[in-house]
Design an enzyme around this catalytic site. Structure first.
Site, PDB file in Angstrom:
ATOM      1  N   ASP A 155       0.854  -1.191   0.000  1.00  0.00           N
ATOM      2  CA  ASP A 155       0.000   0.000   0.000  1.00  0.00           C
ATOM      3  C   ASP A 155       0.887   1.236   0.000  1.00  0.00           C
ATOM      4  O   ASP A 155       1.714   1.410   0.893  1.00  0.00           O
ATOM      5  CB  ASP A 155      -0.925   0.001   1.225  1.00  0.00           C
ATOM      6  CG  ASP A 155      -2.029   1.050   1.105  1.00  0.00           C
ATOM      7  OD1 ASP A 155      -2.348   1.458  -0.029  1.00  0.00           O
ATOM      8  OD2 ASP A 155      -2.574   1.457   2.150  1.00  0.00           O
ATOM      9  N   TYR A 157       1.259   5.625  -0.459  1.00  0.00           N
ATOM     10  CA  TYR A 157       0.761   6.799   0.279  1.00  0.00           C
ATOM     11  C   TYR A 157       0.991   7.987  -0.644  1.00  0.00           C
ATOM     12  O   TYR A 157       1.684   8.916  -0.314  1.00  0.00           O
ATOM     13  CB  TYR A 157       1.589   6.895   1.564  1.00  0.00           C
ATOM     14  CG  TYR A 157       1.148   7.884   2.621  1.00  0.00           C
ATOM     15  CD1 TYR A 157      -0.093   7.798   3.230  1.00  0.00           C
ATOM     16  CD2 TYR A 157       2.028   8.883   3.053  1.00  0.00           C
ATOM     17  CE1 TYR A 157      -0.454   8.693   4.228  1.00  0.00           C
ATOM     18  CE2 TYR A 157       1.674   9.775   4.052  1.00  0.00           C
ATOM     19  CZ  TYR A 157       0.428   9.671   4.632  1.00  0.00           C
ATOM     20  OH  TYR A 157       0.075  10.550   5.641  1.00  0.00           O
ATOM     21  N   HIS A 162      -3.921  13.936   0.619  1.00  0.00           N
ATOM     22  CA  HIS A 162      -4.135  13.050   1.770  1.00  0.00           C
ATOM     23  C   HIS A 162      -2.976  13.171   2.761  1.00  0.00           C
ATOM     24  O   HIS A 162      -3.187  13.319   3.965  1.00  0.00           O
ATOM     25  CB  HIS A 162      -4.279  11.602   1.289  1.00  0.00           C
ATOM     26  CG  HIS A 162      -4.342  10.599   2.408  1.00  0.00           C
ATOM     27  ND1 HIS A 162      -5.405  10.520   3.279  1.00  0.00           N
ATOM     28  CD2 HIS A 162      -3.460   9.638   2.797  1.00  0.00           C
ATOM     29  CE1 HIS A 162      -5.179   9.549   4.158  1.00  0.00           C
ATOM     30  NE2 HIS A 162      -4.011   8.995   3.892  1.00  0.00           N
ATOM     31  N   GLU A 228     -10.693   3.752   3.357  1.00  0.00           N
ATOM     32  CA  GLU A 228      -9.752   4.529   2.554  1.00  0.00           C
ATOM     33  C   GLU A 228     -10.070   4.272   1.091  1.00  0.00           C
ATOM     34  O   GLU A 228     -10.059   3.128   0.638  1.00  0.00           O
ATOM     35  CB  GLU A 228      -8.297   4.155   2.875  1.00  0.00           C
ATOM     36  CG  GLU A 228      -7.861   4.643   4.255  1.00  0.00           C
ATOM     37  CD  GLU A 228      -6.347   4.540   4.491  1.00  0.00           C
ATOM     38  OE1 GLU A 228      -5.699   3.712   3.821  1.00  0.00           O
ATOM     39  OE2 GLU A 228      -5.846   5.279   5.347  1.00  0.00           O
ATOM     40  N   GLU A 230      -9.165   3.987  -2.476  1.00  0.00           N
ATOM     41  CA  GLU A 230      -7.912   3.765  -3.204  1.00  0.00           C
ATOM     42  C   GLU A 230      -8.186   3.041  -4.520  1.00  0.00           C
ATOM     43  O   GLU A 230      -9.254   2.467  -4.729  1.00  0.00           O
ATOM     44  CB  GLU A 230      -6.933   2.929  -2.361  1.00  0.00           C
ATOM     45  CG  GLU A 230      -6.708   3.485  -0.957  1.00  0.00           C
ATOM     46  CD  GLU A 230      -5.488   2.922  -0.247  1.00  0.00           C
ATOM     47  OE1 GLU A 230      -4.641   2.286  -0.905  1.00  0.00           O
ATOM     48  OE2 GLU A 230      -5.388   3.122   0.981  1.00  0.00           O
ATOM     49  N   ASP A 262      -9.176   0.237   1.702  1.00  0.00           N
ATOM     50  CA  ASP A 262      -8.170  -0.183   2.679  1.00  0.00           C
ATOM     51  C   ASP A 262      -8.682   0.175   4.085  1.00  0.00           C
ATOM     52  O   ASP A 262      -8.318   1.188   4.661  1.00  0.00           O
ATOM     53  CB  ASP A 262      -6.844   0.541   2.369  1.00  0.00           C
ATOM     54  CG  ASP A 262      -5.758   0.169   3.359  1.00  0.00           C
ATOM     55  OD1 ASP A 262      -5.795  -0.946   3.885  1.00  0.00           O
ATOM     56  OD2 ASP A 262      -4.869   1.018   3.599  1.00  0.00           O
ATOM     57  N   ARG A 266      -8.105   3.633  13.124  1.00  0.00           N
ATOM     58  CA  ARG A 266      -7.238   4.791  13.387  1.00  0.00           C
ATOM     59  C   ARG A 266      -6.678   4.805  14.805  1.00  0.00           C
ATOM     60  O   ARG A 266      -5.563   5.277  15.038  1.00  0.00           O
ATOM     61  CB  ARG A 266      -8.014   6.088  13.145  1.00  0.00           C
ATOM     62  CG  ARG A 266      -8.592   6.224  11.752  1.00  0.00           C
ATOM     63  CD  ARG A 266      -7.525   6.305  10.712  1.00  0.00           C
ATOM     64  NE  ARG A 266      -8.087   6.450   9.365  1.00  0.00           N
ATOM     65  CZ  ARG A 266      -7.377   6.257   8.256  1.00  0.00           C
ATOM     66  NH1 ARG A 266      -6.109   5.907   8.333  1.00  0.00           N
ATOM     67  NH2 ARG A 266      -7.932   6.394   7.080  1.00  0.00           N
ATOM     68  N   GLN A 269      -3.959   2.235  15.081  1.00  0.00           N
ATOM     69  CA  GLN A 269      -2.826   2.760  14.316  1.00  0.00           C
ATOM     70  C   GLN A 269      -2.039   3.806  15.110  1.00  0.00           C
ATOM     71  O   GLN A 269      -0.814   3.787  15.140  1.00  0.00           O
ATOM     72  CB  GLN A 269      -3.350   3.378  13.011  1.00  0.00           C
ATOM     73  CG  GLN A 269      -2.270   3.864  12.043  1.00  0.00           C
ATOM     74  CD  GLN A 269      -2.871   4.376  10.723  1.00  0.00           C
ATOM     75  OE1 GLN A 269      -4.089   4.372  10.550  1.00  0.00           O
ATOM     76  NE2 GLN A 269      -2.030   4.803   9.815  1.00  0.00           N
ATOM     77  N   LYS A 282      -4.265  -2.167   9.915  1.00  0.00           N
ATOM     78  CA  LYS A 282      -4.688  -2.347   8.534  1.00  0.00           C
ATOM     79  C   LYS A 282      -4.620  -3.794   8.055  1.00  0.00           C
ATOM     80  O   LYS A 282      -4.836  -4.060   6.887  1.00  0.00           O
ATOM     81  CB  LYS A 282      -3.825  -1.475   7.621  1.00  0.00           C
ATOM     82  CG  LYS A 282      -4.155  -0.001   7.762  1.00  0.00           C
ATOM     83  CD  LYS A 282      -3.061   0.875   7.216  1.00  0.00           C
ATOM     84  CE  LYS A 282      -3.412   2.343   7.363  1.00  0.00           C
ATOM     85  NZ  LYS A 282      -4.395   2.819   6.355  1.00  0.00           N
ATOM     86  N   THR A 286      -8.858  -5.842   3.615  1.00  0.00           N
ATOM     87  CA  THR A 286      -8.729  -4.910   2.505  1.00  0.00           C
ATOM     88  C   THR A 286      -9.669  -5.427   1.427  1.00  0.00           C
ATOM     89  O   THR A 286      -9.558  -6.583   1.030  1.00  0.00           O
ATOM     90  CB  THR A 286      -7.277  -4.889   1.968  1.00  0.00           C
ATOM     91  OG1 THR A 286      -6.387  -4.612   3.049  1.00  0.00           O
ATOM     92  CG2 THR A 286      -7.109  -3.845   0.878  1.00  0.00           C
ATOM     93  N   GLU A 392     -10.233  12.307   7.335  1.00  0.00           N
ATOM     94  CA  GLU A 392     -10.105  13.651   6.751  1.00  0.00           C
ATOM     95  C   GLU A 392     -11.455  14.359   6.663  1.00  0.00           C
ATOM     96  O   GLU A 392     -11.558  15.552   6.947  1.00  0.00           O
ATOM     97  CB  GLU A 392      -9.492  13.557   5.347  1.00  0.00           C
ATOM     98  CG  GLU A 392      -8.083  13.036   5.336  1.00  0.00           C
ATOM     99  CD  GLU A 392      -7.697  12.526   3.965  1.00  0.00           C
ATOM    100  OE1 GLU A 392      -7.899  11.322   3.693  1.00  0.00           O
ATOM    101  OE2 GLU A 392      -7.206  13.328   3.149  1.00  0.00           O
TER     102      GLU A 392
HETATM  103 MN    MN Z   1      -4.160   2.847   2.672  1.00  0.00          MN
END
Ligand code: MN
Length: 446
Positions: A155, A157, A162, A228, A230, A262, A266, A269, A282, A286, A392
């Site tokens: 994965d 970034y 973001h 997420e 993606e 994904d 949080r 994490q 994570k 997925t 976000e």
């Molecule tokens: Mn991700």
């Protein structure tokens, strides 16, 4: 105002194609009727694996309108008899890995054969009722499975917006981007074992969580489950260990794209990620969309990318690899009558493109294999309603979002269904991905 970030100017160099492959011709029509907003016109021809809901074995297929086309049966019938595919029978397997390993010539041969077979002016399938009955199955009569055996999952970034948003939340606007960010596509190695196909429901994870101003962690279900938005690329032919894939050859090693959700916890994490990055936050699920949309179908939608400053090191220089693909995220809680759109973004908003990502992944000599998954990282656009995660959209939970039925969401609740969709918009047709969908179930009792 924390939301008042320095936005990148997304003015893209538009690119006109000098040549177009006949399978991309916007005028092409199939004898299978497709509406202008269908994700699966004859110009798309994505690849997947499905199994009949009424029972029977799984098979490799493509999509046309509201039907799947059984490629295993067509292969048995001797349709794929060109120089690249004859006698090799990649469609008689239960995953696309062998087909992916055969390379771009084989992919184009198959695409041309299928496109011709479905053409409105081609009688061989159109006028053969018994073959049609055998190979064309209404989409609602099949269940989609994972299209490939995924060997490895990375994965990245790679969305600057973001990275700016998350960095601003946790380190302030001055230190939002780490010094390495504009020099290399940051990424981490994920878990392929927990990559699941759209429609798979997901239990809320639990784990160590440091609450508020506490000093020692508690153990409980995550309170900050997030999505997420993606897009991932699936590799074709791999490289040998020790032999990097040069950036200008990366395209030949990429078969196509899928939508990726994904899922992220949080709070888990936040406690675990230093100094080695995400681990359990994570690794629990997925989700990917079931159709792999080929780069060959997306070629007319290739676009320029953002100015990269500083100029990347030579091994990362590539001005190809961005595509104009509109992306949307919908949320439906258990009390809601219909899904509500949470965000709309675009794959072209990535700073680092897929060729740069693959060149970077392999620059050490790391080997990739057919069917690996390389996800983009959350794709956030420049506007507040184009952010690709709840982290976000709710600005770290500080500004919960209002839903049409009066509920609010900062993060996902049990029973919430998240659906992502995406398509490239042509003149009178779309090259679509279908959707990737998943529901959050309560945490499992220990
Ligand atoms: Mn991700």
């Amino acid at each position: 105002n924390q939301l008042n970030l320095r936005f990148r100017d997304y003015s893209f160099n538009s690119r006109k194609l000098t040549t177009m492959h006949p399978t991309n011709d916007p005028e092409l029509k199939s004898f299978i009727n497709t509406e202008p907003d269908s994700h699966f016109p004859i110009q798309n021809l994505p690849y997947g694996v499905c199994s009949p809901k009424e029972g029977g074995s799984a098979f490799i297929c493509t999509a046309i309108g509201n039907y799947v086309l059984n490629l295993a049966e067509l292969e048995q019938a001797g349709v794929f008899d060109g120089p690249e595919l004859d006698g090799k029978r990649p469609f008689s397997e239960l995953a696309l890995n062998t087909f992916l390993s055969m390379g771009h010539k084989a992919w184009m041969e198959a695409r041309s054969v299928i496109s011709n077979l479905l053409d409105a002016d081609e009688p061989s399938l159109r006028d053969n009722e018994s073959l049609r009955e055998l190979v064309l199955i209404p989409m609602d009569k099949v269940e989609m499975l994972l299209p490939v055996r995924i060997g490895d999952y990375t994965d990245f970034y790679s969305s600057e917006q973001h990275a700016l948003n998350v960095g601003t939340m946790f380190r302030g606007v001055e230190n939002a981007l780490k010094p390495n960010w504009r020099h290399l596509p940051v990424g981490y190695h994920g878990r392929s074992s927990s990559v699941v196909v759209s429609g798979t429901d997901i239990h809320r994870p639990q784990g160590q969580i440091l609450s508020g101003d506490g000093e020692t962690p508690g153990f409980h279900p995550s309170d900050r489950v997030d999505f997420e938005l993606e897009v991932g690329f699936i590799t074709g032919e791999g490289n040998r260990l020790g032999e990097p894939i040069p950036v200008n050859k990366a395209r030949e090693h990429i078969f196509g794209l899928v939508l990726v959700n994904d899922w992220s916890a949080r709070d888990i994490q936040k406690w675990e990620y230093q100094p080695l990055g995400p681990f359990l936050a994570k690794n629990w699920a997925t989700s990917i969309s079931p159709w792999i949309v080929t780069l060959d179908a997306l070629e007319p939608f290739r676009t320029g990318g953002p100015q990269q400053d500083p100029k990347p090191l030579p091994y990362l220089r590539s001005d190809r690899g961005w595509y104009d693909i509109e992306l949307e995220v919908y949320l439906q809680g258990e009390q809601m009558q219909e899904p509500h759109r949470m965000a709309a973004s675009n794959y072209k908003y990535l700073y680092w493109n897929m060729n740069q990502q693959l060149a970077h992944q392999t620059i050490t000599g790391c080997d990739v294999q057919p069917g690996d998954l390389y996800a983009s990282g959350t794709i956030s656009g420049p506007l507040e309603d184009s952010y690709g995660s709840l982290l976000e959209l709710s600005w770290n939970g500080e500004r919960p979002l209002k839903l049409p039925n009066g509920e609010e969401r900062a993060f996902l609740r049990d029973g919430d269904t998240v659906t992502m969709t995406g398509y490239a918009r042509g003149d009178g047709y779309r090259i679509g991905f279908g959707e990737v969908k998943g529901k959050i179930l309560p945490a499992k009792e220990l």
